[in-house]
Design a protein around this motif. Structure first.
Motif, PDB file in Angstrom:
ATOM      1  N   LEU A  37       0.857  -1.188   0.000  1.00 42.25           N
ATOM      2  CA  LEU A  37       0.000   0.000   0.000  1.00 42.25           C
ATOM      3  C   LEU A  37       0.890   1.234   0.000  1.00 42.25           C
ATOM      4  CD1 LEU A  37      -3.104   0.255   0.072  1.00 42.25           C
ATOM      5  CD2 LEU A  37      -2.917   0.719   2.517  1.00 42.25           C
ATOM      6  N   ALA A  38       0.676   2.115  -0.983  1.00 40.66           N
ATOM      7  CA  ALA A  38       1.507   3.309  -1.131  1.00 40.66           C
ATOM      8  C   ALA A  38       0.642   4.547  -1.281  1.00 40.66           C
ATOM      9  CB  ALA A  38       2.431   3.166  -2.343  1.00 40.66           C
ATOM     10  N   ARG A  52       8.372  -3.898  -2.409  1.00 40.91           N
ATOM     11  CA  ARG A  52       8.320  -2.740  -1.513  1.00 40.91           C
ATOM     12  C   ARG A  52       9.657  -2.010  -1.483  1.00 40.91           C
ATOM     13  NH1 ARG A  52       6.189  -2.379   4.754  1.00 40.91           N
ATOM     14  NH2 ARG A  52       6.258  -0.107   4.823  1.00 40.91           N
ATOM     15  N   SER A  53      10.739  -2.741  -1.392  1.00 43.08           N
ATOM     16  CA  SER A  53      12.063  -2.112  -1.360  1.00 43.08           C
ATOM     17  C   SER A  53      12.321  -1.316  -2.634  1.00 43.08           C
ATOM     18  CB  SER A  53      13.140  -3.174  -1.165  1.00 43.08           C
ATOM     19  OG  SER A  53      12.960  -3.857   0.058  1.00 43.08           O
ATOM     20  N   THR A  54      11.926  -1.884  -3.780  1.00 47.19           N
ATOM     21  CA  THR A  54      12.133  -1.200  -5.050  1.00 47.19           C
ATOM     22  C   THR A  54      11.302   0.071  -5.145  1.00 47.19           C
ATOM     23  OG1 THR A  54      12.556  -3.330  -6.128  1.00 47.19           O
ATOM     24  CG2 THR A  54      12.064  -1.453  -7.550  1.00 47.19           C
ATOM     25  N   LEU A  55      10.051   0.005  -4.704  1.00 50.06           N
ATOM     26  CA  LEU A  55       9.190   1.195  -4.733  1.00 50.06           C
ATOM     27  C   LEU A  55       9.761   2.307  -3.865  1.00 50.06           C
ATOM     28  CD1 LEU A  55       5.623  -0.434  -4.577  1.00 50.06           C
ATOM     29  CD2 LEU A  55       6.643   0.775  -6.518  1.00 50.06           C
ATOM     30  N   GLY A  57      11.396   6.242  -4.812  1.00 48.23           N
ATOM     31  CA  GLY A  57      10.813   7.452  -4.222  1.00 48.23           C
ATOM     32  C   GLY A  57       9.330   7.385  -3.965  1.00 48.23           C
ATOM     33  N   VAL A  58       8.761   6.191  -3.968  1.00 46.38           N
ATOM     34  CA  VAL A  58       7.332   6.035  -3.685  1.00 46.38           C
ATOM     35  C   VAL A  58       7.158   5.729  -2.203  1.00 46.38           C
ATOM     36  CG1 VAL A  58       5.231   4.755  -4.211  1.00 46.38           C
ATOM     37  CG2 VAL A  58       6.914   5.166  -6.003  1.00 46.38           C
TER      38      VAL A  58
END
Length: 302
Positions: free
Chosen positions: A197-198, A245-248, A252-253
């Motif tokens: 969730l972002a 999640r780590s990549t997002l 910068g998300v």
């Protein structure tokens, strides 16, 4: 008796006045439930008559009607009171500890739940108590009920209980009372997926899809939180949850939480009346003490 009369005088609102017979007049209606005040005082009433004011009450004006887009499902405890939300989170922690142990370093599901608790402002002490309590608590039974709701939508109901018979009877009763029923095969319309969730402020869906491809997610869905702020759900395989999640975050998300959810691939379209009935059913199920979370495949028709 005199003391009681003084209290009676003090309780009379300004829009009340006295009739000639000592009864209280509210608007244009005479309330004769009490004995005449003049008899209790043994003297004529000395209140100065004031203009009456009618009180209007309309149950329709006091009723509220939720739109389905504003109804928050129980996808990690939703709507209701703060204490109930913390209770549901504690139950989820109990399941996670039972399945993978109490050390979040070796239990990804527990680590994600702890982060979710923090995002819901659950106190650190309460989180620690929930983990320790899960270690010492009697082993409850985890069950996944399959059901069908009004309008034909499907439900998965996660339950943790120490009394299977009681939980089964209560869920069956709530479903039957609100136009639903237990059924087999509902789980075939859902898949266990990882969901990140972002925050979605200022980001278009096309941009989010590009980020999803770069992060290794399968899909992106728009949703809202309890305060109607836009959020993005990045759906991925369970094994890829941590990497997505780590990549997002590296891109910068800002992410809010990550966890495992039942994601539907077979949505059911419902009309407004069916959505209202579905909302009532989801509310009563979420109030059940043995229910952890409720998942559905509802999609509102435009």
């Amino acid at each position: 008796m005199a003391g009681g009369v003084v209290l009676l005088r003090g309780l009379l609102p300004r829009y009340c006045r006295m009739s000639a017979f000592g009864s209280v007049v509210l608007g244009q209606r005479i309330c004769s439930a009490h004995p005449p005040v003049a008899v209790l005082l043994d003297q004529p009433p000395k209140w100065t008559p004031q203009p009456g004011r009618a009180i209007h009450y309309c149950s329709v004006m006091c009723a509220g009607h939720n739109k389905w887009s504003k109804v928050k499902h129980v996808k990690g405890p939703k709507d209701a009171s703060r204490s109930r939300m913390f209770t549901k989170l504690s139950m989820m922690i109990r399941v996670a500890v039972k399945e993978g142990g109490s050390n979040p370093e070796f239990n990804v599901q527990l680590a994600n739940l702890i982060e979710q608790c923090r995002s819901k402002n659950m106190p650190k002490a309460s989180i620690e108590v929930a983990i320790k309590g899960a270690e010492k608590a009697k082993s409850g039974t985890y069950s996944l009920y399959e059901a069908r709701g009004p309008g034909g939508f499907l439900l998965l109901i996660e339950v943790l209980t120490d009394n299977n018979t009681r939980a089964h009877q209560e869920i069956k009763y709530l479903l039957n009372k609100h136009g639903g029923m237990l059924c087999d095969g509902a789980r075939h319309s859902f898949e266990r997926k990882g969901v990140v969730l972002a925050l979605g402020d200022g980001m278009s869906l096309d941009s989010a899809l590009e980020l999803a491809i770069e992060a290794g997610a399968e899909d992106v869905r728009e949703t809202e939180d309890e305060d109607e702020k836009p959020l993005l759900q990045f759906v991925c395989e369970v094994s890829a949850l941590h990497g997505v999640r780590s990549t997002l975050e590296g891109l910068g998300v800002p992410t809010v939480s990550a966890g495992l959810e039942f994601v539907t691939h077979n949505p059911a379209l419902l009309h407004l009346e069916q959505l209202e009935a579905a909302s009532r059913l989801l509310d009563v199920l979420s109030d059940c003490s043995d229910v952890i979370r409720v998942w559905d495949n509802i999609q509102a028709q435009d």
